[in-house]
Design a protein around this motif. Structure first.
Motif, mmCIF file in Angstrom:
data_model
loop_
_atom_site.group_PDB
_atom_site.id
_atom_site.type_symbol
_atom_site.label_atom_id
_atom_site.label_comp_id
_atom_site.label_asym_id
_atom_site.label_seq_id
_atom_site.Cartn_x
_atom_site.Cartn_y
_atom_site.Cartn_z
ATOM 1 N N THR A 94 0.796 -1.225 0.000
ATOM 2 C CA THR A 94 0.000 0.000 0.000
ATOM 3 C C THR A 94 0.832 1.279 0.000
ATOM 4 O OG1 THR A 94 -1.860 -1.128 1.056
ATOM 5 C CG2 THR A 94 -1.781 1.271 1.254
ATOM 6 N N PRO A 149 -5.892 1.560 -3.312
ATOM 7 C CA PRO A 149 -5.504 2.975 -3.323
ATOM 8 C C PRO A 149 -5.391 3.569 -4.718
ATOM 9 C CG PRO A 149 -3.663 1.579 -2.645
ATOM 10 C CD PRO A 149 -4.868 0.714 -2.665
ATOM 11 N N SER A 429 -2.987 6.593 0.102
ATOM 12 C CA SER A 429 -2.176 5.581 0.774
ATOM 13 C C SER A 429 -2.274 5.736 2.285
ATOM 14 C CB SER A 429 -0.714 5.690 0.329
ATOM 15 O OG SER A 429 -0.567 5.294 -1.018
#
Length: 512
Positions: A94, A149, A429
């Protein structure tokens, strides 16, 4: 941004023309109207198809762990890494996603993430041992960790400030339905076909999504941004730190013991790594993966805090409610999964409501009301007995889903408006990391509380489960208070023409 010391987030930076600081994907041009045009909806449908696929895989394996243990003659402690390995890979990937969108473009990164996910799915479906399955799930998790994301960032920046609330409402549909439909689909596939199809089902879906994307998604505005250097040291601190916290919380949830050496070492290691990242991010001469100065804006901070507790509430409900149905009421896994569907349906309805009211009221109102509605639904579960009517419980669970669906879109939209278009990928994020940690924390706390209440009792008394719902009520109330602290009024004003000009925008400040 130059390669010198990171500049403060000024109003001029957040309002620069799209060609300079715009999203990494050139989508339909945001219109002054808040309506979502057909071109945007077509693009969103393709992006969200992959998002739903990734979210299903976070929970689809849960109902098949016993089957996998028998298939590979492995203990549950080992088989659980099929799920844990995926989640840890998501955690590690991520932080990289925000930079990658800035550097390579949203379309490129979406295609990369989906292809990695499909490859991992194909390999998982052909696994020959539990060790190979865990390894392939890690590869799948790397792709899945970037999909969420990347999709959020691309849709938010393409929509623009006037349409971002409705774009977030679209995203909330798979976010709400995916984790709930995962166990149901997994149960059907394991019972009627084979455990391998929990993974192989992603191949046709993923390939269709890729083919549609090649025709539907517009080309990236630029072929690459050499000036967007990767913060390598930040990645080496942030990704393992995030993964260590998730591992510690997951271990605490499985063992029911938050004081075990493994949990303490994981927490300590994660905390040290994240503290190291904080010091590094404030001093680095490279643009950090997550700019901690965003947290000096009350609008951004309160939105992130709200989503942290939304993650805790949603994941706690997904753990505790099926357990109650199975262990206290004696229902099968598929039956328990089907009883969760009203929550998903009403969650989607809540997201639609949030999008439709975005022109009239702000997230400060919808998110506060949403989490209070969720608390009310959980309150009904706190009174459950061994023979409580399941129809009544379905209504209560639907209320929790509606509340979460009403909360998430507006809160995410508020966050994007707070930081401006230029910081959307990195803000995404940060939001996803905090939401995931909140979810892991919620699961760990619920597991420990439930185990404590069950210790010394015979069987699985409903009262132990009912009392555990007070934790979810507390999470919901805290989320409502955080939403109430979002800056601004309850009534929506005209769509902002410039990001970063209201009190929720990131202020100008010099990094330490």
């Amino acid at each position: 941004m130059t390669r010198g010391t990171p500049e403060p987030l000024t109003a001029s930076e957040t309002t620069a023309p799209p060609s300079q600081t715009g999203p990494a994907t050139a989508g339909p041009t945001p219109a002054a109207s808040s309506d979502l045009d057909p071109a945007f909806l077509r693009m969103a449908a393709v992006l969200l198809l992959a998002l739903l696929m990734a979210l299903l895989d976070e929970t689809i394996v849960n109902v098949g762990l016993t089957t996998l243990g028998g298939q590979f003659d492995s203990p549950l402690a080992t088989v659980q890494w099929v799920t844990a390995g995926y989640l840890l890979a998501v955690a590690a990937a991520t932080p990289f996603a925000g930079w990658a969108v800035d550097r390579f473009g949203g379309r490129t990164m979406w295609l990369t993430a989906v292809l990695l996910f499909v490859l991992g799915s194909a390999l998982s479906g052909s696994a020959w041992s539990i060790q190979s399955l865990i390894a392939f799930r890690v590869l799948q998790g790397i792709g899945g960790g970037m999909i969420v994301p990347v999709v959020q960032s691309v849709l938010a920046t393409t929509a623009g400030p006037s349409r971002v609330a409705k774009a977030m409402a679209l995203i909330s549909l798979p976010l709400t339905l995916g984790p709930i439909l995962g166990p149901v689909l997994g149960g059907v596939l394991v019972d009627t076909v084979s455990w391998r199809w929990m993974f192989l089902i992603n191949l046709p879906i993923g390939l269709v999504a890729v083919l549609l994307a090649l025709r539907t998604l517009p080309a990236d505005r630029y072929a690459g941004r050499p000036d967007k250097r990767l913060d390598v040291l930040g990645l080496l601190l942030l990704s393992p730190g995030f993964a260590a916290l998730v591992y510690g919380l997951t271990t605490a949830a499985h063992s029911g013991d938050a004081a075990s050496p493994r949990v303490i070492v994981s927490f300590a290691g994660g905390a040290l790594l994240l503290a190291g990242y904080a010091v590094h991010a404030l001093r680095t001469r490279v643009e950090p993966l997550i700019d901690l100065r965003m947290f000096t804006a009350r609008g951004f901070t309160m939105a992130v805090v709200t989503m942290f507790f939304v993650g805790a509430v949603a994941n706690s409900l997904l753990l505790l409610t099926p357990l109650y149905y199975q262990q206290s009421r004696g229902f099968g896994a598929l039956h328990a999964g089907l009883l969760l569907i009203p929550s998903g349906i009403l969650g989607a309805a809540g997201a639609i409501t949030s999008g439709k009211t975005a022109d009239r009221v702000t997230a400060r109102l919808t998110s506060t009301i949403g989490m209070l509605v969720t608390a009310a639904g959980a309150l009904a579960f706190s009174q459950i007995g061994s023979g409580t009517n399941t129809a009544w419980l379905s209504v209560a669970l639907a209320l929790t889903g509606y509340g979460i669906g009403l909360t998430a879109p507006g809160t995410m939209a508020f966050m994007y408006r707070a930081v401006g278009e230029a910081r959307a990928p990195r803000a995404t994020s940060a939001l996803f990391i905090v939401n995931q940690i909140g979810g892991a924390l919620g699961i760990a706390v619920i597991a420990i509380v439930l185990q404590t209440r069950l210790d010394g009792t015979d069987g699985h008394p409903a009262a132990a489960y009912g009392g555990s719902y007070w934790v979810i009520i507390a999470f919901s109330v805290v989320a409502a208070l955080a939403a109430l602290l979002l800056p601004g009024s309850f009534r929506a004003e005209a769509p902002p023409q410039q990001a970063g000009t209201d009190e929720s925008a990131v202020p100008e400040s010099t990094p330490v």
